[in-house]
Scaffold this motif. Structure first.
Motif, PDB file in Angstrom:
ATOM      1  N   THR A  65       0.816  -1.218   0.000  1.00 27.39           N
ATOM      2  CA  THR A  65       0.000   0.000   0.000  1.00 27.39           C
ATOM      3  C   THR A  65       0.848   1.266   0.000  1.00 27.39           C
ATOM      4  N   PHE A 108      -5.365   2.601  -0.115  1.00 27.94           N
ATOM      5  CA  PHE A 108      -5.449   2.469   1.337  1.00 27.94           C
ATOM      6  C   PHE A 108      -5.020   3.748   2.056  1.00 27.94           C
ATOM      7  N   LYS A 121      -6.621  -2.600   6.441  1.00 31.55           N
ATOM      8  CA  LYS A 121      -5.688  -2.672   5.307  1.00 31.55           C
ATOM      9  C   LYS A 121      -5.529  -4.126   4.890  1.00 31.55           C
TER      10      LYS A 121
END
Lengths: 267, 589
Positions: free
Chosen positions: B350, B497, B518
């Motif tokens: 992410t 994210f 996440k």
């Protein structure tokens, strides 16, 4: 008398254990009786045995087709890849461990059709892989369709009125792609194959073996044993395999002269 | 609360040195101790004469996303900068050249176009550069000098980065740029009577351990692969993955490896499989169109149980799509792409540091589970830069993941022996007494083609158990929630994210009961952890940069009611504000 499966297996094992099989595996080839591939198998077997290559340091990578099954019939490391991709996979194996002797095997459909885009690049990179192209000008495993090396007018179930496409000549292609070792050989001459292979295996760089062979089941008209025996002949007396122009001329003018056409001189 | 949180933009025409100035600014701010995230946009065509924008969000706390508001705009070309006016925050500061080289109609100066609240700082970039150096070439650097002067930023980091960049180009080039910078700096300090209302204090320097490195996602991936002992790289140029290949082209040979630009993506993945089969770590990086071509050989990796590491840097799709825009629409292709039951491992970082960490991890996972691992990134994550605290992989993290056969089995080895875990020890060519042939055909434990009904059942089970079992080694979902029961739970992956977490934090600070989850293990995924989070939420919101909601398609069935999808395919990073609006809407309804 029909031999029982168990008796056959025992017989195979006893021959195997005697060492006479060399790289031949306990898994018997599934090729049709009379197939030219047996001759190639014998040639490769003899070359590996005579060179004393350790089986565990030998890898055979194949594509898909009758020739693609080769790794199962050889007592070496083997990687039966996907259709047309033996050359890139073999490239990875050789670069991963240059100590290995790496062979790539496949048919004319695999190497000139679906995988035809890889031959120029392994040649120009000169990766030390020995590539055996089993060229019988037909798709055998899918039961008889024309291949990229079938002659124009070739009749099959998939080309009932004859093909209209011109054939590819793998030898000429390899020469023009810059392959550093090119041989054209006949499946009916295992000793000739063994001799050329031994030289090609020693050659540091890409070695291309264009193997003229048969499909006894689906091709009764073109590359039959009778025709091939009639057509093929050795390279002319005094032929110099280090001359690229001469090799290309030879390949262009005479499609049936057998032997090592080109071997790049060491710089 | 953050003391500093500013977005600085530089906008110009190609040729103005916009992107170069942005890179220097990022470097200098990073050296000064700020935390930052930056992202450039420039014309897609090579000779495209067009607008260049470099955008940097800088602050004293970890940066999760870009903002849509610009606080400081440096205009190197006013006509191009008009397009940036709508993004200006209230009381934004605009630096512009008030003595442009050619006559400009009054209406075409940015000064004539902006809202009255904007603070205009007219500085003659070109003239100042020319006076100091005899050439206007350094005008972009003059603008940086003016910025540093106005905000009273430390000069030393700027001098240092200018020196690093231009010293290799010769004393003269260095001098021109240094003098150009100083001219802007002096002008801002001595002739511009202005002190900004925006706070921009330099954060207190931490200890040596928090030394930050400026990295893009792509460079982080390349460094991760190098640290993991990459031996061979095979690739084919494709946006946005090419920078990985270009970085490795220099760095890999210096680290004992080799790099090959192959003839296509098919040969790239083929050679990667060959290399792992031969016992050496290899990698390829591609984007959607390349991943599509790799499909068949990824299937071979699954069936023949050969490791591979594939980076898929997603861009807009399908087909050639939007090569220079960001999107998260390859998830389904990565997880499911391919005929047959071909379960493989897919992980998605992410942020930039996870790009490094997961690339390192993918090698060990691929080896242990003998299967292709796809690392999914996206254009934004690949190309944005963050200044990260670099912690190099440990010896344990880069250790050989292969499980080799027991030497006692010499001569009696069955490569594909069915086991409870689904993992069967793998020999490597060169090992005596452990010969085997592997194949994409369904095969017996010995590796011989075998199409009998029970065998295919058993072997499919073995391969799937292996993939499920890999969960134990894959990063678990990470929760960001401070309440047990939540009105809205936001689940996000990839670069989205960061936007989701920032939106959730803002919602939390407004008193809303919101949380974020996440997900980095895309397949297999942690069913229990995801369901556990979902069960505590009234609504589940899944924002994604794709049209269908591909993560929602994958995990939505775990929720007792329909998940709320929030999808965008604008080619831009997911805006925080849109997620926040949706959270607010869901909380109220």
């Amino acid at each position: 008398m029909k031999t029982s499966g168990r008796a056959l297996a025992a017989k195979v094992s006893s021959i195997k254990d005697s060492g006479a099989f060399a790289i031949r595996s306990r898994n018997l080839p599934t090729w049709c009786p009379g197939c030219g591939y047996f001759g190639i198998h014998q040639g490769l077997n003899n070359a590996i045995q005579r060179l004393g290559l350790p089986h565990h340091e030998t890898v055979i990578v194949s594509g898909i087709g009758c020739a693609g099954r080769y790794p199962f019939f050889a007592d070496t490391y083997g990687l039966h890849a996907v259709h047309g991709r033996a050359l890139p996979v073999a490239t990875g194996v050789k670069l991963a461990n240059p100590g290995l002797t790496v062979f790539a095997v496949g048919g004319d459909g695999d190497g000139l059709g679906i995988g035809g885009g890889h031959l120029p690049h392994i040649a120009r990179r000169d990766i030390d892989v020995n590539y055996l192209l089993f060229d019988n000008s037909i798709y055998g495993l899918t039961k008889g369709q024309p291949s990229p090396s079938s002659p124009t007018g070739f009749k099959t179930k998939a080309s009932p009125t004859g093909t209209t496409d011109a054939p590819l000549d793998a030898t000429l292609m390899a020469l023009s792609y810059g392959a550093s070792f090119v041989a054209r050989l006949f499946a009916g001459d295992p000793e000739g194959i063994a001799a050329a292979l031994m030289e090609g295996i020693h050659h540091k760089g890409f070695s291309f073996f264009h193997l003229y062979t048969t499909c006894v089941t689906f091709d009764k008209n073109f590359k039959t044993w009778d025709h091939l025996k009639e057509w093929i002949h050795p390279l002319p007396e005094g032929y110099d395999p280090t001359n690229l122009k001469q090799a290309m001329n030879q390949a262009l003018e005479d499609h049936f002269s057998m032997g090592i056409l080109y071997k790049r001189k060491k710089e | 609360m953050a003391k500093v949180d500013l977005t600085i933009e530089i906008c110009g025409m190609s040729g103005d040195g916009t992107i170069a100035a942005g890179a220097l600014l990022n470097n200098a701010l990073s050296r000064a101790g700020f935390s930052l995230m930056a992202f450039d946009s420039y014309p897609a065509e090579i000779r495209g004469f067009g607008r260049c924008v470099t955008r940097c969000r800088v602050g004293d706390e970890e940066m999760l996303a870009l903002t849509s508001e610009t606080h400081v705009l440096i205009s190197l070309d006013d006509e191009q900068s008009f397009s940036r006016i709508p993004f200006l925050a209230k009381n934004a500061i605009v630096f512009f050249d008030n003595r442009p080289s050619s006559y400009i109609e009054e209406g075409k100066s940015i000064a004539a176009r902006v809202e009255p609240d904007v603070i205009l700082l007219g500085i003659p970039f070109k003239d100042l550069a020319a006076e100091a150096t005899g050439t206007t070439r350094g005008r972009n650097i003059t603008a940086l000098g003016a910025l540093a002067g106005v905000f009273d930023l430390p000069v030393e980091p700027f001098h240092k980065v200018i020196r690093n960049k231009f010293e290799p180009k010769g004393e003269n080039v260095l001098l021109v740029n240094m003098k150009s910078f100083d001219a802007g700096l002096r002008y801002a300090r001595e002739e511009l009577d202005y002190s900004p209302g925006i706070p921009f204090p330099v954060p207190e320097k931490g200890d040596e351990e928090t030394e930050r490195v400026l990295l893009s996602g792509n460079v982080a991936i390349a460094r991760g692969a190098l640290d993991a002992g990459l031996g061979l790289y095979f690739g084919y140029p494709i946006t946005p993955a090419t920078p990985i290949m270009e970085y490795l082209a220099k760095a890999l040979p210096e680290n004992g490896g080799r790099l090959f630009q192959m003839e296509d993506e098919i040969s790239s993945i083929g050679a990667v499989l060959g290399s792992f089969y031969g016992g050496r770590r290899a990698m390829t990086a591609t984007s959607g169109p390349g991943l599509a071509l790799m499909t068949e050989l990824i299937g071979l990796g699954v069936m023949a149980e050969i490791p591979a590491v594939i980076i898929d840097a997603q861009r807009g799709g399908p087909s050639t799509g939007l090569p220079t825009k960001t999107e998260q629409s390859d998830l389904q292709a990565a997880v499911f792409g391919g005929p047959g039951d071909s379960a493989r491992i897919v992980i998605a970082p992410t942020n930039v540091i996870e790009c490094y960490q997961y690339t390192v991890k993918s090698f060990q996972i691929a080896e242990k589970y003998q299967t292709p691992v796809i690392v999914l990134t996206d254009f934004f994550l690949d190309n944005r830069v963050e200044n990260v605290v670099m912690r190099h992989a440990t010896a344990e993290q880069i250790a050989d993941g292969n499980i080799y056969p027991d030497p006692a089995l010499k001569g009696k080895y069955h490569r594909f022996e069915v086991s409870e875990s689904g993992i069967s020890p793998r020999s490597i060519p060169g090992m005596e007494g452990f010969l085997f042939a592997t194949t994409g055909l369904e095969h017996s434990e010995k590796g011989i083609p075998d199409y009998t009904p029970n065998n295919h059942m058993e072997m499919s089970g073995k391969r799937h158990r292996k993939i499920s079992g890999a969960l134990a080694d894959l990063p678990a979902p990470e929760e960001f929630a401070w309440d047990e029961a939540l009105d809205v739970g936001v689940i996000a992956w990839g670069s989205t994210f960061g936007s989701a977490l920032e939106a959730v934090r803002k919602a939390q600070s407004k008193g809303m009961r919101a949380g974020a989850l996440k997900i980095t293990s895309i397949f297999p995924y942690h069913v229990d952890a995801i369901r556990g989070f979902m069960e505590r939420c009234t609504d589940i919101l899944i924002p994604e940069l794709n049209y269908e909601g591909q993560l929602a398609n994958l995990i939505g069935h775990l929720f007792r009611k329909d998940v709320v999808r929030l999808n965008r395919v604008t080619g831009e990073p997911f805006p925080v504000s849109i997620i926040l609006e949706k959270i607010e809407f869901l909380v109220k309804s």
